[in-house]
Design a protein around this motif. Sequence first.
Motif, short mmCIF file in Angstrom:
data_model
loop_
_atom_site.label_atom_id
_atom_site.label_comp_id
_atom_site.label_asym_id
_atom_site.label_seq_id
_atom_site.Cartn_x
_atom_site.Cartn_y
_atom_site.Cartn_z
N GLU A 6 -4.63 -15.67 -4.73
CA GLU A 6 -5.82 -14.82 -4.99
C GLU A 6 -5.53 -13.40 -4.53
OE1 GLU A 6 -8.05 -18.69 -3.52
OE2 GLU A 6 -6.32 -17.34 -2.91
N SER A 7 -6.25 -12.53 -5.26
CA SER A 7 -5.88 -10.93 -5.04
C SER A 7 -6.97 -10.15 -5.62
CB SER A 7 -4.57 -10.60 -5.77
OG SER A 7 -4.41 -10.48 -7.18
N GLY A 8 -7.36 -8.97 -5.28
CA GLY A 8 -8.20 -8.15 -5.79
C GLY A 8 -9.40 -7.95 -4.92
N GLY A 9 -9.64 -8.48 -3.75
CA GLY A 9 -10.58 -8.53 -2.57
C GLY A 9 -10.56 -7.22 -2.03
N GLY A 10 -11.66 -7.06 -1.53
CA GLY A 10 -11.51 -5.66 -0.73
C GLY A 10 -12.95 -5.16 -0.22
#
Length: 115
Positions: A6-10
């Motif tokens: 997963e990616s794109g969190g913040g």
Amino acid sequence: QVQLVESGGGLVQPGGSLRLSCTASGIIFSVNTMAWYRQAPGKEREWVATITSGGYTNYADTVKGRFTISRDNAKNTVHLQMISLKADDTRVYYCKAAYVGVVHWGQGTQVTVSS
């Protein structure tokens, strides 16, 4: 080996938007039902959205109208577009792949919506 990343969190302000991505390897992506779940510490993991191999989508009532799940089979990637984010959306978001009872999970990506 099977891997879901997963990616794109913040961190985002209330009312803001984020787009999460999950890229899979080691599976035949196109036949898998893909889903997003989320979990807070000490809480049970809850289902957020599902997209089938045929592109049919379903959403939890808590996110319906704000989140959109989509998939790009050519890139082995499933996305979760999140708009109008609320503080209650703060969770670790997990990607899930499933086919004929075989389930794989990603390691999760943190989404934090400030108060």
